[in-house]
Design an enzyme around this catalytic site. Sequence first.
Site, mmCIF file in Angstrom:
data_model
loop_
_atom_site.group_PDB
_atom_site.id
_atom_site.type_symbol
_atom_site.label_atom_id
_atom_site.label_comp_id
_atom_site.label_asym_id
_atom_site.label_seq_id
_atom_site.Cartn_x
_atom_site.Cartn_y
_atom_site.Cartn_z
ATOM 1 N N HIS A 206 0.806 -1.217 0.000
ATOM 2 C CA HIS A 206 0.000 0.000 0.000
ATOM 3 C C HIS A 206 0.832 1.255 0.000
ATOM 4 C CE1 HIS A 206 -3.385 -2.599 1.619
ATOM 5 N NE2 HIS A 206 -3.516 -2.393 0.343
ATOM 6 N N ARG A 313 -5.460 -3.375 -18.295
ATOM 7 C CA ARG A 313 -5.119 -4.727 -17.830
ATOM 8 C C ARG A 313 -6.190 -5.178 -16.825
ATOM 9 N NH1 ARG A 313 0.541 -2.457 -17.891
ATOM 10 N NH2 ARG A 313 1.838 -3.965 -19.000
ATOM 11 N N GLU A 448 2.702 -10.788 -28.826
ATOM 12 C CA GLU A 448 3.668 -10.878 -27.721
ATOM 13 C C GLU A 448 4.335 -12.239 -27.639
ATOM 14 O OE1 GLU A 448 1.777 -9.948 -24.006
ATOM 15 O OE2 GLU A 448 -0.045 -11.047 -24.505
ATOM 16 N N ASP A 472 6.473 -9.139 -23.087
ATOM 17 C CA ASP A 472 6.489 -10.591 -23.263
ATOM 18 C C ASP A 472 7.213 -11.005 -24.535
ATOM 19 O OD1 ASP A 472 5.292 -11.849 -21.031
ATOM 20 O OD2 ASP A 472 3.384 -10.934 -21.597
ATOM 21 N N CYS A 519 2.342 -1.497 -26.706
ATOM 22 C CA CYS A 519 1.850 -1.191 -25.350
ATOM 23 C C CYS A 519 2.778 -1.741 -24.270
ATOM 24 C CB CYS A 519 0.435 -1.708 -25.152
ATOM 25 S SG CYS A 519 0.306 -3.498 -25.238
#
Length: 590
Positions: A206, A313, A448, A472, A519
């Site tokens: 956090h 995402r 990817e 990726d 991206c």
Amino acid sequence: MKAHSPAGQGPTGRAIQGLAVSRGVAIGRAVLVAAGRMEAVHRFVEPEQVQDELARLRGARDAVTLELQRLQAELPPDAPQELAALLEVHVLMLQDELLASGVRHWIIERLYNAEWALTTQLEVLSRQFDEMEDEYLRERKADLEQVVERMLRQLRGAAAPQPPAHAGEGTPLVLVAHDLGPADMLQFRRTPFVGFVTSAGGRTSHTAIVARSMDIPAVVGARAASQLVRQDDWIIVDGDAGLVIVDPAPEVLARYRDRQQQIAREREQLARLRHMPSVTRDGQAVELLANIEQPEDAAVAVRAGAVGVGLFRTEFLFMGRGGRLPDEEAQYRAYRAAVEGMQGLPLTIRTVDVGADKPLERGARDGTLNPALGLRAIRWSLAEPEMFRTQLRAILRAAAHGKVRMLFPMLAHLTEIRQAIAQVAQARAELDARGACHGPVQLGAMIEIPAAALMVRQFLAHFDFLSIGTNDLIQYALAIDRADEAVAELYDPLHPAVLRMVADVIAEGARAGKPVSVCGEMAGDPSLTRLLLGLGLRSFSMHPTQLQAVKREILQADAGLLVDWARQVLAADEPAACLALAPDGSAAAA
Ligand code: PEP
Ligand code: MG
């Protein structure tokens, strides 16, 4: 990032390596939130005192609940969305029976006093958290600790940590703690803290999340910090390198002060670019899109000047839910909120990509040898068609409220392409059958996996647009686990094989007249902007904080001049060496 020793003493002062989670440099005096804050008085109570101990416990719980509810009510309208959610988590933890019944057990059966019972139960639950596969869930242990700490404070009758009263007006202060809770962070919003350092925590802790959203330099996981830093020490927080320098030598301090000023000047200059259209010197328009992880980030992206979202995402909506996946209604609400946040600009929603370094607890399978090569992303979706269509229906329904594009991750086989498209048709038919409203979507594929890059023409025949996931693509082309520090040096975006694939996909897209964007992280790296422009890329999608830096490169570039140079870079044995030799001089001006 190079590995540093955990704590080193040198001419520069003591340096402690942690994780860089929120960028920038902060310099200030350390304010330590007391170490050993979990220490509690351990004492046995008499059997006739048990009811009193239980009453003390209830009193502390009620007081902390009120304290948290007051914080919730006082949340300023511009407070990061996560804060409200995190405070809610703390309230829920307080009410949780596992905590309450466990603590009661230690008091009633073992005659522990309330503090001892509380810390004992914390230990029991902590062990359960430690064994969890899911990193996000594991990190929720910190929330439990913070809740327990608040209760201990109540039992002791002590107030929440405050910045020291002696801190003079204008003295910059850096908070150093074992860990910080969202509620604590909230209380620190109006204090002079300019940086945060914690010994605990990971990238999704956090402190990291909130510090990033508050745009304050932060280093987490600096394990030695709470021992090495003393109250009032001068410290430097280097949020870019993940470094904390304690008691810096004057020349180091001077260097960092220069950097601070430089960063401030750069930010000011960059902020001015926000409303400028993104066009090269020779008039080529370049689309700058944002990558987001939560629905509320859509509005942030628009405010940052993005002309759309190139990658939402969605997997973060699926994680940390104890195995319960969000139902269609919950997903619809989330996607619709994102669509509405876009104010008419396009939103690209990627279907769920769990697996590998983003495990979902129920998808985390013990004994999977190569999770990055396993049942990940579209493979998992196609293996769980009900779950997949639930998501597709939610996206199609959200598409009735604005411009939505749907993006599929990790496709490699034509059969997967056919199945994914068939699932969309079926999801639409299911909505029709129940008379539910839905909207049009363009369909796109992530490129990817090297196989996808090599058969890009077939992909273009089936899809409206493509998005190159370089994170990726590099991982799979070079056989480098992107999450493995040990091979991080070999993870090279400028490897000729990677560049060739990226170049081919861009060129084939242009030939077919279909949009191609990047991206992956390459799109947000300003040192690669001119190369990608030279390769013909006209659509970049990145974290909103990167938008202006990339735009600056675009404004200084002459796309026409970059084409031949990019070809040379592509043909070079060592493309990295050619990077500084871009012909339009924008590197020098930057
Ligand atoms: C990528 O692989 O480049 C990408 C953008 O997706 P993710 O980082 O979510 O895998
Ligand atoms: Mg990817």
